[in-house]
Design a protein around this motif. Structure first.
Motif, PDB file in Angstrom:
ATOM      1  N   UNK A   1       0.896  -1.070   0.044  1.00 55.89           N
ATOM      2  CA  UNK A   1       0.026  -0.110   0.094  1.00 55.89           C
ATOM      3  C   UNK A   1       0.653   1.380   0.038  1.00 55.89           C
ATOM      4  N   UNK A   2       1.979   1.372   0.863  1.00 59.94           N
ATOM      5  CA  UNK A   2       2.771   2.440   0.813  1.00 59.94           C
ATOM      6  C   UNK A   2       3.507   2.718  -0.474  1.00 59.94           C
ATOM      7  N   UNK A   3       4.033   1.750  -0.997  1.00 65.54           N
ATOM      8  CA  UNK A   3       4.603   1.791  -2.263  1.00 65.54           C
ATOM      9  C   UNK A   3       3.807   2.090  -3.509  1.00 65.54           C
ATOM     10  N   UNK A   4       2.490   1.772  -3.302  1.00 67.28           N
ATOM     11  CA  UNK A   4       1.746   2.112  -4.316  1.00 67.28           C
ATOM     12  C   UNK A   4       1.226   3.716  -4.247  1.00 67.28           C
ATOM     13  N   UNK A   5       1.295   4.081  -2.995  1.00 68.04           N
ATOM     14  CA  UNK A   5       1.059   5.440  -2.873  1.00 68.04           C
ATOM     15  C   UNK A   5       2.155   6.438  -3.184  1.00 68.04           C
ATOM     16  N   UNK A   6       3.586   5.854  -3.164  1.00 65.09           N
ATOM     17  CA  UNK A   6       4.789   6.525  -3.760  1.00 65.09           C
ATOM     18  C   UNK A   6       4.462   6.749  -5.149  1.00 65.09           C
ATOM     19  N   UNK A   7       4.027   5.558  -5.811  1.00 66.96           N
ATOM     20  CA  UNK A   7       3.887   5.755  -7.271  1.00 66.96           C
ATOM     21  C   UNK A   7       2.684   6.817  -7.812  1.00 66.96           C
ATOM     22  N   UNK A   8       1.745   6.770  -7.020  1.00 68.83           N
ATOM     23  CA  UNK A   8       0.614   7.869  -7.182  1.00 68.83           C
ATOM     24  C   UNK A   8       1.091   9.134  -7.014  1.00 68.83           C
ATOM     25  N   UNK A   9       1.730   9.245  -5.792  1.00 66.22           N
ATOM     26  CA  UNK A   9       2.202  10.707  -5.290  1.00 66.22           C
ATOM     27  C   UNK A   9       3.161  11.146  -6.384  1.00 66.22           C
ATOM     28  N   UNK A  10       4.077  10.320  -7.049  1.00 63.83           N
ATOM     29  CA  UNK A  10       5.062  10.772  -8.030  1.00 63.83           C
ATOM     30  C   UNK A  10       4.245  11.327  -9.193  1.00 63.83           C
ATOM     31  N   UNK A  11       3.167  10.230  -9.655  1.00 68.10           N
ATOM     32  CA  UNK A  11       2.530  10.974 -10.734  1.00 68.10           C
ATOM     33  C   UNK A  11       1.598  12.355 -10.764  1.00 68.10           C
ATOM     34  N   UNK A  12       1.194  12.460  -9.418  1.00 65.71           N
ATOM     35  CA  UNK A  12       0.416  13.577  -9.183  1.00 65.71           C
ATOM     36  C   UNK A  12       1.218  14.750  -9.122  1.00 65.71           C
ATOM     37  N   UNK A  13       2.487  14.779  -8.648  1.00 67.27           N
ATOM     38  CA  UNK A  13       3.308  15.821  -8.421  1.00 67.27           C
ATOM     39  C   UNK A  13       3.934  16.311  -9.671  1.00 67.27           C
ATOM     40  N   UNK A  14       3.909  15.622 -10.682  1.00 66.74           N
ATOM     41  CA  UNK A  14       4.768  15.926 -11.970  1.00 66.74           C
ATOM     42  C   UNK A  14       4.346  17.285 -12.610  1.00 66.74           C
TER      43      UNK A  14
END
Length: 261
Positions: free
Chosen positions: A150-163
């Motif tokens: 769950x945490x690492x899935x969140x990292x992927x989503x956060x990275x996309x969001x911040x681009x």
């Protein structure tokens, strides 16, 4: 790579974080090595010419603010941030306590958020830069441990969001998803012969990854050759999640299809 400026690396006391600190330092960046273990951070800094160690638990806003502020005062505006701090609890959801769940998400996801909040304004003020976050193949496929996945899935989503959010400030942000790597997180499991053998058998390139394999991917994304890349994830897993692993049945499956053709 642009050698002007500072690289802040969290989780720099060991494993992937340490390898990233060494790689970025060799590229000419001044390295601020952050880790909750101050002695480990100091060991990393001692191995990287011109680097400095800072003790900071990424879940502690005050410690992070102090470390990032001191690093900026010493080296100037950060040009690179590598979010690499991480822990794992190898339990299924029903085995996990709420405290264990929160601790894994606090370090592996909220900790990234805490560091980002401190670094981004300074990076923007300095004209931009590049952020690379260490995700995991666990964010792409079930890895067996719900809190970590769950945490690492969140990292992927956060990275996309911040681009898109950070592009206006001249900041690129990407992530790297390692497969199984020889590091502190995996030292216990990989010391088990059966797990070690199964891991190699399920990795098409035929070996377990090294921290330097991941550091090379991080250095690419952080550098000018990746200047048109943001909001993406680079999987560095030796091909582990690229295929279905049939084990001994694979040869039989291939033979069956060959006969039917």
């Amino acid at each position: 790579m642009d050698t002007a400026g500072c690289a802040i690396v969290t989780g720099a006391g060991s494993g992937i974080g340490r390898a990233c600190a060494r790689r970025l330092g060799a590229a000419g960046l001044a390295v601020a090595a952050l880790d909750a273990n101050g002695e480990a951070a100091a060991e990393t800094a001692a191995a990287v010419p011109g680097a400095a160690a800072f003790t900071a638990d990424v879940t502690d806003e005050t410690q992070v603010a102090t470390a990032v502020g001191e690093a900026t005062a010493r080296f100037g505006s950060p040009k690179v941030l590598v979010n690499a701090a991480g822990i794992i609890v190898r339990k299924t959801l029903r085995e996990s306590t709420v405290e264990e769940w929160r601790r894994v998400l606090d370090v592996n996801l909220t900790g990234y958020f805490v560091v980002l909040r401190e670094v981004i304004p300074r990076m923007a003020a300095g004209g931009g830069g590049s952020i690379v976050q260490i995700a995991s193949i666990a964010g792409h496929t079930g890895y067996g441990f719900s809190s970590y996945t769950a945490a690492k899935g969140g990292v992927l989503a956060l990275t996309r969001q911040l681009a898109a959010e950070l592009a206006v400030d001249g900041i690129r942000i990407n992530s790297v998803s390692p497969g199984v790597v020889h590091s502190g997180l995996n030292r216990d499991t990989l010391s088990t012969p059966e797990i070690h053998a199964a891991t190699v058998a399920n990795t098409p390139v035929g070996r377990i990854g090294e921290p330097d394999d991941i550091a090379a991917a991080v250095a690419f994304l952080a550098g000018p050759d990746a200047g048109y890349i943001t909001g993406t994830d680079l999987v560095a897993d030796g091909g582990m999640i690229s295929t279905i692993h049939w084990g001994e049945a694979g040869a039989q499956l291939h033979s069956f299809h060959a006969r039917e053709q």
